[in-house]
Write an enzyme that holds these catalytic residues in place. Structure first.
Site, mmCIF file in Angstrom:
data_model
loop_
_atom_site.group_PDB
_atom_site.id
_atom_site.type_symbol
_atom_site.label_atom_id
_atom_site.label_comp_id
_atom_site.label_asym_id
_atom_site.label_seq_id
_atom_site.Cartn_x
_atom_site.Cartn_y
_atom_site.Cartn_z
ATOM 1 N N MET A 80 -8.502 8.747 9.485
ATOM 2 C CA MET A 80 -9.144 9.211 8.306
ATOM 3 C C MET A 80 -9.956 10.418 8.525
ATOM 4 O O MET A 80 -10.867 10.351 7.805
ATOM 5 C CB MET A 80 -9.364 8.039 7.230
ATOM 6 C CG MET A 80 -8.257 7.301 6.838
ATOM 7 S SD MET A 80 -9.101 5.802 5.990
ATOM 8 C CE MET A 80 -9.722 4.697 7.356
ATOM 9 N N ASP A 139 0.839 -1.113 -0.068
ATOM 10 C CA ASP A 139 -0.037 0.083 -0.112
ATOM 11 C C ASP A 139 1.011 1.282 0.015
ATOM 12 O O ASP A 139 2.143 1.291 -0.051
ATOM 13 C CB ASP A 139 -0.903 0.129 1.206
ATOM 14 C CG ASP A 139 -2.232 -0.730 0.984
ATOM 15 O OD1 ASP A 139 -2.631 -1.321 -0.191
ATOM 16 O OD2 ASP A 139 -2.767 -1.260 1.992
ATOM 17 N N LYS A 150 -3.836 3.511 -2.187
ATOM 18 C CA LYS A 150 -5.155 4.133 -2.443
ATOM 19 C C LYS A 150 -4.548 5.454 -1.722
ATOM 20 O O LYS A 150 -4.143 5.565 -0.616
ATOM 21 C CB LYS A 150 -6.231 3.607 -1.900
ATOM 22 C CG LYS A 150 -6.562 2.389 -2.686
ATOM 23 C CD LYS A 150 -7.875 1.644 -1.686
ATOM 24 C CE LYS A 150 -8.361 0.379 -2.779
ATOM 25 N NZ LYS A 150 -7.432 -0.682 -2.845
#
Length: 271
Positions: A186, A49, A71
């Site tokens: 997040m 990632d 991502k």
């Protein structure tokens, strides 16, 4: 975990490689587990990632096949179905595949989705837990996320939800009344709305709050404020992702002298 394959094109399960869903930790490469370290040193293929430190990638063998599937908000991202397909394909061709995911693979990391997809195709899967940023980032800032005097419960919650997940979103007002402390992943992009919802749910604007950016690595920043002023302060001081938000009385229990120095590792910043 594995189940019988429904895909006639796949080899028998005993001929497929094993996919290890490995937690890379929060950023400081020294926080990975011994098992993760061993698997990285012997894997045939690596799928990783965005927030995986380069130091961990360098542990893999020179002939290891690498695939980046990161991502990032606002940037081109590899769709999850594509990542799933890559993992199945690699299991057909290699014996040991490491799927390296930031933090812990089963905490806001889609590890459960990937494990289920692999299992449905008869691919053996093993999970190697990792240190999650929601614990490590506050710890590196000296903030205990639970404390006998300040917080006996803590809730881990995502501030960035998929709009197509098919169920109601986070009940922020309900969380304001049900947990001593919140650790939000997040959440910076939606921070103002989150704070407003928590206050509407009867959490006092004076409630201590903090933002930790780039936790555990060089560039780590700490903002201590209160719930009612947190969004304005974070915006004024230019805080960005990746960040962990901590809300609750535990923020007042911060012990600066016990915080370890962040690792001398630069991490990519997803905007």
């Amino acid at each position: 975990m594995s189940v019988g394959s429904e895909d006639p094109a796949l080899p028998a399960a005993d001929l497929l490689g094993t996919v290890y869903l490995v937690g890379a930790g929060p950023g400081d490469p020294e926080l990975i587990t011994l098992k993760a370290h061993r698997l990285l040193q012997c894997c045939d293929a690596l799928v990783y990632d965005s927030l995986v430190p380069t130091a961990l990638l360098e542990l893999t063998p020179v002939d290891c096949e690498r695939h980046f599937v990161g991502k990032r908000r606002g940037h081109h991202s590899v769709p999850q179905p594509s990542t799933n397909a890559v993992l199945v394909d690699l299991a057909r061709r290699h014996r040991t595949i490491v799927r390296l995911k930031g933090g812990d693979p089963f905490l806001f990391g889609r590890g459960g989705e990937e494990a289920a997809h692999l299992a449905s195709h008869g691919v053996p899967v093993q999970v190697v837990p990792g240190v999650t940023a929601g614990i490590a980032a506050p710890a590196y800032a000296g903030i205990p996320i639970t404390h006998r005097k300040a917080g006996s419960s803590v809730t881990f919650v995502t501030g960035h939800e998929e709009i197509d997940k098919g169920r109601p979103g986070v009940d922020w007002q309900g969380l304001a009344r049900s947990s001593d402390g919140l650790v939000i992943y997040m959440g910076l992009h939606n921070l103002r709305r989150i704070c407003d919802e928590l206050i509407a749910g009867a959490l006092a604007p004076e409630t201590p709050a903090a933002v930790i950016q780039q936790g555990t690595v060089s560039g780590q920043r700490l903002l201590v404020s209160c719930l009612g002023e947190l969004a304005d302060a974070a915006e004024a001081e230019g805080y960005g992702s990746p960040s962990i938000v901590v809300i609750g009385q535990v923020v007042l229990e911060r012990v600066e002298s016990c915080a370890p120095p962040p690792a001398d590792v630069e991490m990519p910043i997803p905007f």
